[in-house]
Motif scaffolding. Structure first.
Motif: not given
Ligand code: SAH
Length: 264
Positions: A173-179, A207-216, A222-227, A229-235
């Motif tokens: 949680y609370l970490s996508v800005g420091m990916i 409604p504007d949910e967005l999924v980005i999948e990849g590898t480490l 990919k996350v930067r390209a998608a813009g 920067s907040k309100q995301a969970v990283i699994l």
């Protein structure tokens, strides 16, 4: 409720988990409490006012986003003293990064009763979006919920690289800005590799949910390209490969050769 605000009825305070965002992902109990509420204090940075209004049609609403703890407590105290039904609405589940303990401690000191109603935390909403089990037999039977250190410090023994040594399924949680730093830390732990799958779910259940999948190796890019920067969970974790690679290991629960309490 028409009568609940009267001086005769007893005031109550309930901390309620609103769920990840979708209006119908709150619990039935939470929705009922909102319907009966006279006053709702909601964490407006993440809880949608529309959700609040869907259930709490007539209640007095306060957005706590710009408030300090004392202000929040004062509003709750005044309301409960006036016999009102108060709901303190938090996003997801209140026990996860909800800062509810300090509010409960303040109420304890004042001898004010309260209850807590759980909610669907965003990691589980994200897993649902992905249609992904987080506990895959023979891959990982452990889910770690954690965050990158921000202004809130993380104890050194829970530093991400130390947790990463386990190779368990991680929900950040609370970490996508420091990916970028997150990836470095995860790779330093030894439990994950550049090929380890990662899924970033932004605004799960909205409604504007967005999924980005990849590898480490490529997720930060990919996350930067998608813009995002907040309100995301990283699994993170090999369990996430189940959908893409197909997993050999299956649960014993539904295996024909495995008997248990409900099947001989
Ligand atoms: N109590 C909340 C978490 C609050 S901390 C819960 O149980 O979900 C805020 C963090 O939660 C965000 O930085 C993000 O990581 C996560 N978050 C909240 N809502 C989210 C959503 N709908 N989709 C993805 N992540 C979300």
């Amino acid at each position: 409720m028409v009568q609940s605000g009267s001086m005769n009825s007893q005031g109550t305070i309930t901390f309620v988990g609103a769920g990840p965002g979708a209006v119908d992902l709150i619990t039935v109990r939470g929705a009922t409490l909102l319907k009966e509420a006279d006053l709702v204090l909601y964490a407006g940075s993440l809880v949608d006012r529309e959700l609040v209004r869907t259930y709490a049609v007539d209640a007095e609403l306060f957005d706590s986003a710009g408030m300090a703890l004392t202000e929040i407590i004062t509003i709750m105290l005044d309301a409960v003293a006036a016999g009102k039904q108060v709901v303190r609405l938090h996003t997801g589940d209140p026990s996860i990064y909800g800062a509810i303990q300090e509010q409960m401690t303040a109420l304890d000191r004042l001898g004010i009763e309260y209850r807590v109603v759980p909610g669907v935390t965003s990691a589980f909403a994200a897993a649902a979006t992905l249609r992904q089990e987080l506990t895959m037999p023979e891959v990982s039977q452990t889910v770690i919920i954690t965050r990158m250190e921000g202004r809130t410090p993380v104890p050194e023994r829970e530093a991400l690289r130390r947790l990463a040594a386990h190779g368990a399924t991680l929900a950040l949680y609370l970490s996508v800005g420091m990916i970028d730093t997150m990836v470095t830390e995860l790779l330093a732990g030894g439990g994950y590799h550049e090929t380890t799958p990662v899924a970033v779910v932004s605004r799960a259940s909205w409604p504007d949910e967005l999924v980005i999948e990849g590898t480490l190796a490529d997720i930060a890019h990919k996350v930067r390209a998608a813009g995002i920067s907040k309100q995301a969970v990283i699994l993170v974790g090999e369990a996430l490969a189940a959908r893409t690679k197909g997993m050999k290991a299956r649960s014993l629960l539904y295996d024909e050769s495995f008997s248990h309490g409900c099947r001989a």
